[in-house]
Design an enzyme around this catalytic site. Structure first.
Site, short mmCIF file in Angstrom:
data_model
loop_
_atom_site.label_atom_id
_atom_site.label_comp_id
_atom_site.label_asym_id
_atom_site.label_seq_id
_atom_site.Cartn_x
_atom_site.Cartn_y
_atom_site.Cartn_z
N LYS A 13 18.53 18.43 20.39
CA LYS A 13 19.35 19.40 21.01
C LYS A 13 21.00 18.14 22.22
O LYS A 13 21.02 17.23 22.33
CB LYS A 13 19.00 20.22 22.09
N VAL A 96 14.33 8.15 19.98
CA VAL A 96 13.47 8.39 21.61
C VAL A 96 14.34 7.68 22.74
O VAL A 96 15.41 7.52 23.03
CB VAL A 96 12.01 7.39 21.33
N ALA A 98 16.85 9.48 24.13
CA ALA A 98 18.31 9.58 23.68
C ALA A 98 19.15 10.97 24.53
O ALA A 98 19.92 11.18 24.46
CB ALA A 98 18.53 10.07 22.42
N GLY A 99 17.73 12.16 25.34
CA GLY A 99 18.62 12.98 25.57
C GLY A 99 18.59 14.06 24.80
O GLY A 99 19.24 14.99 24.78
N MET A 100 18.05 14.07 23.74
CA MET A 100 18.35 14.54 22.70
C MET A 100 16.94 15.86 21.78
O MET A 100 17.40 16.81 21.46
CB MET A 100 18.69 13.93 21.15
N ALA A 101 16.19 15.51 21.95
CA ALA A 101 14.89 15.75 21.35
C ALA A 101 14.36 16.82 21.72
O ALA A 101 13.25 17.73 21.90
CB ALA A 101 13.23 15.27 20.59
N GLY A 102 14.29 16.54 23.49
CA GLY A 102 13.80 17.97 24.51
C GLY A 102 12.46 17.68 24.44
O GLY A 102 11.37 17.42 23.87
N GLY A 103 12.07 19.57 24.22
CA GLY A 103 10.47 19.83 23.55
C GLY A 103 10.47 20.23 22.12
O GLY A 103 9.95 21.27 21.61
N SER A 104 11.87 19.75 21.96
CA SER A 104 11.86 20.41 20.06
C SER A 104 10.34 19.62 19.32
O SER A 104 9.90 20.96 18.45
CB SER A 104 12.99 19.62 19.13
N ASP A 136 11.77 22.37 28.92
CA ASP A 136 13.06 21.93 27.74
C ASP A 136 12.21 22.10 26.70
O ASP A 136 13.11 22.42 25.57
CB ASP A 136 12.68 19.97 27.88
#
Length: 297
Positions: A13, A96, A98-104, A136
């Protein structure tokens, strides 16, 4: 139908906007955000088992009970009452810290287990389980374009993001989310995006308006020293808007022209190992492979 294994793609995200609007009674930060999933995925394979295990090939992320994928599996079996287990293999494709994966990854595990064991849980049930794992996770389950508030628990689905391209670059050093918020508490921020205007621009399918209303209140205090240089490169190659996502450290630009986006990717690859050209997606994790018992591997 009884599946032996399933494979799930769980999207990363981006925060099209992120504002800190206050502090909640429990001490957590009260957030207002517009979030968007993109076509960069964690690949998760789940196999039926009597035990519970997790493998992260090629990743330095620790494998222990604090891992959200493990928490998701335990929470799923606790909720459903199934006396079963799962062997999980997660191929980390998203940077990692990065503020991108969240709870993916956790969201992908929940969606995959729901399919693997034929539990038929609704999205509302999955989100309720996910909320107990991390704030998240519910958005990671829903995906698409959403206005998200509170600690991530209050979600409003929006129409799809206007057509665009995202160029994402990961700096050489990641950012710790708790440390970013601690610095915000000390420093504050000069940036407070207009999430309401951005939501309206999305409803109007107005990409320029989406970009004009963007911003990230944590960018100023993230401690990610490479952010300004990456943003500068993105803008020099035609990005309409460039900013950090989440608590960092990844930085992205929004482009209305794919050729310009490709030019930005080429320029950034000279200095950064992890650079991605992405599009917005319309949903959360999805099962892409289902293997029946007796099927060939």
């Amino acid at each position: 139908m009884q599946y032996r294994s399933v494979t799930v793609l769980a999207p990363a995200k981006l925060n099209l906007s992120l504002d800190v609007v206050g502090t909640l009674p429990n001490g957590y930060h009260d957030l207002d955000m517009v979030m968007q999933t993109i076509d960069l995925y964690e690949k998760i394979t789940l196999r039926r088992s009597n035990d519970l295990s997790l493998t992260l090939p090629g990743s330095f992320v620790p494998v222990n009970d604090k891992n959200t994928a493990v928490k998701a599996a335990l929470a799923f079996f606790d909720y459903t009452g199934l006396l079963a287990g799962v062997d999980m293999t997660i191929y980390k494709r998203v940077p990692v810290r990065a503020g991108m994966a969240g709870g993916s990854a956790a969201a992908g595990v929940l969606v995959g287990l729901n399919e693997l064991y034929g539990a038929h849980l609704s999205m509302s049930e999955l989100c309720a389980i996910g909320a107990g794992i991390g704030a998240d996770v519910p958005f990671a389950l829903l995906g698409g374009t959403c206005r998200v508030r509170g600690v991530g628990d209050l979600m409003k689905a929006l129409p799809p993001c206007p057509d665009c391209r995202f160029v994402v670059a990961m700096p050489s050093v990641g950012v710790s989310t708790p440390e970013a918020f601690a610095r915000y508490d000390t420093m504050g921020s000069p940036v407070h995006p207009d999430c309401e205007a951005q939501e309206q621009a999305i409803r109007d399918c107005n990409l320029a308006g989406v970009c004009a209303a963007g911003g990230n209140a944590l960018e100023h205090c993230s401690g990610a020293v490479e952010t300004p240089a990456i943003c500068k490169t993105l803008r020099e190659h035609g990005a309409v808007m460039a900013q950090m996502t989440g608590s960092g450290a990844a930085v992205f630009g929004i482009f209305d022209d794919e050729n310009a986006a490709r030019s930005a990717v080429a320029a950034l690859k000279n200095g950064y190992k992890q650079v991605y050209l992405c599009k917005p997606t319309h949903g959360g994790p999805r099962v892409t492979v289902r293997r029946l018992f007796g099927a060939k591997k």
